[in-house]
Structure formats: structure tokens, C-alpha cells
Design an enzyme around this catalytic site. Structure first.
Site, PDB file in Angstrom:
ATOM      1  CB  SER A  23      31.101  53.049  33.172  1.00  0.00           C
ATOM      2  OG  SER A  23      30.824  53.488  34.487  1.00  0.00           O
ATOM      3  CG  ASN A 110      37.658  52.488  44.293  1.00  0.00           C
ATOM      4  OD1 ASN A 110      37.116  53.007  43.314  1.00  0.00           O
ATOM      5  ND2 ASN A 110      38.816  52.882  44.767  1.00  0.00           N
ATOM      6  CB  THR A 155      37.374   8.375  15.809  1.00  0.00           C
ATOM      7  OG1 THR A 155      37.740   7.380  14.867  1.00  0.00           O
ATOM      8  CG2 THR A 155      36.713   7.719  17.008  1.00  0.00           C
ATOM      9  CG  HIS A 156      40.482  10.264  13.080  1.00  0.00           C
ATOM     10  ND1 HIS A 156      41.627  10.947  13.435  1.00  0.00           N
ATOM     11  CD2 HIS A 156      40.484   9.122  13.824  1.00  0.00           C
ATOM     12  CE1 HIS A 156      42.309  10.236  14.337  1.00  0.00           C
ATOM     13  NE2 HIS A 156      41.618   9.127  14.597  1.00  0.00           N
ATOM     14  CB  SER A 277      18.849  31.198   0.287  1.00  0.00           C
ATOM     15  OG  SER A 277      19.309  31.941  -0.816  1.00  0.00           O
ATOM     16  CE  LYS A 283      21.741  26.732   1.202  1.00  0.00           C
ATOM     17  NZ  LYS A 283      22.641  27.806   0.918  1.00  0.00           N
ATOM     18  CG  ASN A 285      20.693  28.495   4.681  1.00  0.00           C
ATOM     19  OD1 ASN A 285      20.943  27.483   4.020  1.00  0.00           O
ATOM     20  ND2 ASN A 285      20.608  29.698   4.136  1.00  0.00           N
ATOM     21  CD  GLU A 290      25.085  28.429   9.089  1.00  0.00           C
ATOM     22  OE1 GLU A 290      25.482  29.490   8.599  1.00  0.00           O
ATOM     23  OE2 GLU A 290      24.313  27.662   8.495  1.00  0.00           O
ATOM     24  CE1 TYR A 317      37.709  50.526  39.680  1.00  0.00           C
ATOM     25  CE2 TYR A 317      38.686  52.716  39.549  1.00  0.00           C
ATOM     26  CZ  TYR A 317      37.786  51.769  39.077  1.00  0.00           C
ATOM     27  OH  TYR A 317      36.986  52.065  38.008  1.00  0.00           O
ATOM     28  CD  GLN A 322      34.278  53.151  33.694  1.00  0.00           C
ATOM     29  OE1 GLN A 322      34.160  53.715  34.767  1.00  0.00           O
ATOM     30  NE2 GLN A 322      34.323  53.799  32.550  1.00  0.00           N
ATOM     31  CE  LYS A 325      31.235  48.233  35.805  1.00  0.00           C
ATOM     32  NZ  LYS A 325      32.643  48.102  36.273  1.00  0.00           N
TER      33      LYS A 325
END
Ligand code: ARG
Length: 462
Positions: A23, A110, A155-156, A277, A283, A285, A290, A317, A322, A325
Site C-alpha cells: 500500500s 493496526n 422552480t421547475h 474548442s 466556443k 466552454n 463541467e 482488523y 487497507q 485510504k
């Protein structure tokens, strides 16, 4: 590399299995915390007469050297090591011989890994809280600059009622404050030391867990040694707090993306936070927003992955743990990087108030206020609602808006209408007359800005 745990077995693990088991690629970031924990442990061992003062001093000073050597790059963390705990202990033993081998008395990996992770996340929580405060600061900055800018509230995703841009932004300020609160809560709950739980059952040595807990800045130590090495609740709590941060950022991102479109044109992101782009020259963007929206899914995955990893695990344990993380650190870095780019992106965006106002002017969003006008003159609300609905329908047919409909026409719907209705349904009045607490009215927005500024100041002091 010879395994430190060779003994019961020859320690000669198949090389594929060895890589699989390792690890170090993920836990090497905790080298500082591992060393700090070991120093506190060594000091306690000597204070309790378990190892000699000379041995403890030698261990602590050698650990200090290892720390500065890793910090400066003089010592490279060996990617072949099993994990960071083994790596540091092996360097220690290489440097000071048998004395180094005394460090692991009354300790296990541990409790060591549980300790390191808590210490590491304690620092990361502070970093993320700082980043959240920076974003909060940016939000208030933009809100304050656009206190009187009217936009349609939705709303909506349909135009609903007029609000100010500041009011809309300040909704995010409240979310961010709760996000910080959740991190504080989770941080306080996890601030107990597992060190000294050893493998699971504690130890026959007269250690002092209180002493190491205090030295490492904990509020105390975990009460049950089995729980201390098995508990990963704090990982789940943090991941869920991170997930909510990402939920909020993704909603904010989505709005920024919409607002930046030609269709809305409510804001324009600074060039520094957009991309072009490769084929379409026109463009611009909103890639950062995003990406943040997209990365939200990744953090949810980290949360669900951790919950699923823990489900049904027997105490204490298990190596499954492991994996904690991988998810926790991935989510931590993702959230930190998202916040880092988000704050300056928000702070520098150009607000196109005239477009917001124009959109607010075209969507009958003062219809509720027109109904309220009738109600205030004695008509029951439901009747007023129906009357205004009919008037709106007529306006749509005649391609006009409530503000332009002549009074004579209004009068055909109700005698209660009078010249003052136009003033009453102007967008400025609709917003200005909202007097309830937390509303879009100027008094409430000022209070929200003031409170948020005080909050930031207070949080920066702690
Ligand atoms: N690398 C391990 C982890 O992250 C450390 C604990 C290992 N303990 C053990 N009993 N094998 O969980």
C-alpha cells in the site's frame, strides 16, 4: 526486500502477490504523521520505563533526521516497501541498528495505521475548511457587488418570482456553512487516539495511552481497543461530508454552465477559467464547472466503495481495510482541487445583470404579486389566483406582459384594480417589498451578507 514479519513464514512472497499486498503507493503521503506518531510513542515508552531514555532519545532524533531527509528529498521512499510504517521502521533500523527495533514494542501496524490516518485527515480537514472559506468569501464578494440586480428565480426551471442575484448566491453560502459545520463535527468525533490499542487486545506493558493522545493533540483515546483498530466510521463520515460538498458544487456548476450559455447569458466566465474548442472557433466552454460536476460522481463512488468495503467485516482488523485510504484520499484530493479552482472562477465571473433583468421582465414572474394586490384589497387568495391566471393567459395570447396591459382591461376582470397596481407589480417593488426573514428583500439580503462575513471572520480566527 526482506519482510520484517518473516518468522512464522519465510517472508518470501510471490512478487505479484507482494505488489498486490503493498500500500506504499497510497500511504506514503502519511510519512510525517507516521513519524510524529512514532516519536510520541517512543517518548511514552521511555517515560513509562519500557525502554531506556537513551534509546528513546536516539530513536526520536533518528526519526527527526528521517523526516527532514524525506522532506528535503535526500531520502526517497522506496516504492518496493510494503507500506509507509514498514519503510520508516526499516530505515530507522538501518540507521541505528537494534535500538530501532525497540520502537515497535506495544504497538501494531493496526493501531499505527489508524493513528496515521486520523492525524493525516485532521490536517486535510483544516485544508478543506480553509478552501471552503475561500469559496464562501468569493460568493459573498460577488453577492455584495450585485445586491440589487434582479433576476428570475426558478422552480421547475421555469421563471417563478423575481429575486436578486445576491439572494440566489447566498443560498450557496448557507450550504457551504453547513459543509464546514459537518467537517467540524466529524473532525471532533474522530479526534480520539487509537494508539496503544496494539493489534486489538491492548498490551501487558504499562503504557500510557493518555500520554500519547495528549502529545498528539487528541481530545482523548478510543475507549475500546478492538473498536480502535476496527473503526472506520470517521472515513465514512468524512466521505459523506465530502459527497455533500460535491453535491453543492455540482449544483452550482450546473447553474454556472446554464448561465454561461447563449440561451441564458447571465454570466460570462473569465477566460482563465474556460477553454476553446479545437474545431469550433466561436466556443468558450465552461470546462472547469463541467469537470467539477463530473467529479461529483467519483466522490460518491468513494463513499459507496468504502461503505461496501466495511459491510459485514468481522472485528477487528482485516486487510480489506487497507482499501479505505484509496477512497478517502482520492475524495480528499478531488474535493480540495475542485474547491481550489471554484473560488477564483466564481470571484472573477462577469455578471450580466441587464440580461438577468430582461429575463425577469418577460416571464410573468410578478403574477404572484398581482394576486397579492387583489388579496390585499379584499379578494380571497384563491379567487385572486384564478383571476390573475386568466389575465396572464390573455397577455400570452396578445403577446404582451402584465406591466403593459391597460387599466381599462384590468378593470374588466375586477373593480379592485387601480392605477397603483403598476407600481405594485414592478420588479423593483416585488423584490423591495419582500420583508420576511431570509427573503430576497434588501433588508434580509443585507443581514445574510453581514452574518456570512462575520461567520468567515470568526472561522478564520479558530
Ligand atoms: N497497510 C496496512 C493498511 O493500510 C497497514 C496495517 C497492516 N496490518 C496488518 N495486520 N497487516 O491497512
Amino acid at each position: 526486500m526482506e519482510k520484517m514479519w518473516a518468522g512464522r513464514t519465510a517472508g518470501a512472497v510471490n512478487s505479484i502477490a507482494d505488489d498486490f499486498n503493498s500500500s506504499i503507493h497510497i500511504d506514503s503521503v502519511m510519512y510525517k504523521q507516521d513519524i510524529k506518531g512514532s516519536m510520541a510513542h517512543a517518548a511514552m515508552l521511555s517515560a513509562k520505563g519500557i525502554i531506556s531514555k537513551e534509546d528513546s532519545d536516539l530513536i526520536i532524533s533518528a526519526l527527526g533526521d528521517i523526516l527532514s531527509d524525506i522532506d528535503s528529498g535526500r531520502l526517497e521512499i522506496n516504492p518496493e516497501a510494503e507500506d509507509i510504517h514498514m519503510f520508516i521502521e526499516s530505515v530507522l533500523t538501518e540507521r541505528i541498528g537494534d535500538v530501532g527495533k525497540r520502537l515497535h514494542t506495544s504497538r501494531s501496524r493496526n493501531d499505527q495505521v489508524a493513528l496515521d490516518t486520523r492525524l493525516y485527515m485532521r490536517d486535510k480537514i483544516s485544508e478543506i475548511k480553509r478552501l471552503l472559506l475561500d469559496l464562501l468569501d468569493a460568493v459573498v464578494f460577488v453577492a455584495e457587488g450585485h445586491k440589487n440586480d434582479i433576476m428570475p428565480g426558478y422552480t421547475h426551471l421555469q421563471r417563478a418570482q423575481p429575486i436578486t442575484f445576491a439572494h440566489h448566491l447566498l443560498a450557496y453560502a448557507e450550504m457551504l456553512k453547513r459543509d464546514i459545520g459537518r467537517l467540524c463535527d466529524a473532525g471532533a468525533r474522530m479526534n480520539y487516539s487509537p494508539l496503544g490499542a496494539c493489534a486489538l487486545a491492548g498490551t501487558t506493558y504499562p503504557i500510557s495511552r493518555a500520554m500519547t493522545a495528549e502529545a498528539l493533540g487528541f481530545d482523548g483515546y478510543c475507549q475500546n481497543s478492538i473498536d480502535a483498530v476496527s473503526d472506520r466510521d470517521y472515513c465514512v463520515e468524512l466521505l459523506s461530508a465530502f459527497s455533500l460538498i460535491m453535491t453543492h458544487l455540482s449544483r452550482f456548476s450546473e447553474e454556472i454552465i446554464l448561465w454561461s450559455s447563449w440561451e441564458f447569458s447571465f454570466v460570462e466566465l473569465d477566460d482563465a477559467f474556460t477553454t476553446g474548442s479545437s474545431i469550433m472557433p466561436q466556443k468558450k466552454n465552461s470546462d472547469m464547472a463541467e469537470l467539477v460536476r463530473g467529479k461529483c460522481g467519483r466522490v460518491y463512488g468513494d463513499l459507496i466503495g468504502t461503505l461496501t468495503m466495511l459491510k459485514g467485516l468481522p472485528l477487528a482488523y482485516n486487510k480489506d481495510m487497507q482499501e479505505d485510504k484509496e477512497s478517502l484520499f482520492d475524495a480528499t484530493e478531488t474535493v480540495a482541487r475542485c474547491l481550489e479552482v471554484f473560488a477564483p472562477m466564481v470571484r472573477t465571473m462577469k455578471v450580466k445583470s441587464e440580461n438577468m433583468y430582461a429575463a425577469a421582465n418577460r416571464g410573468f414572474i410578478n403574477a404572484t404579486d398581482l394576486a397579492d394586490y387583489l388579496t390585499k384589497h379584499g379578494m380571497p387568495f384563491r379567487t385572486a389566483y384564478k383571476t390573475v391566471g386568466e389575465i396572464v393567459s390573455r397577455c400570452i395570447k396578445e403577446n404582451t406582459v402584465l406591466d403593459s396591459l391597460p387599466l381599462e382591461v384590468y378593470k374588466t376582470y375586477s373593480e379592485l384594480f387601480d392605477e397603483d397596481l403598476y407600481e405594485e407589480i414592478s420588479l423593483k417593488t416585488c423584490v423591495g417589498k419582500r420583508i420576511s426573514e431570509g427573503s430576497t428583500g434588501p433588508c434580509s439580503v443585507d443581514t445574510q451578507i453581514e452574518n456570512t462575513k462575520n461567520y468567515i471572520k470568526q472561522m478564520k480566527e479558530v
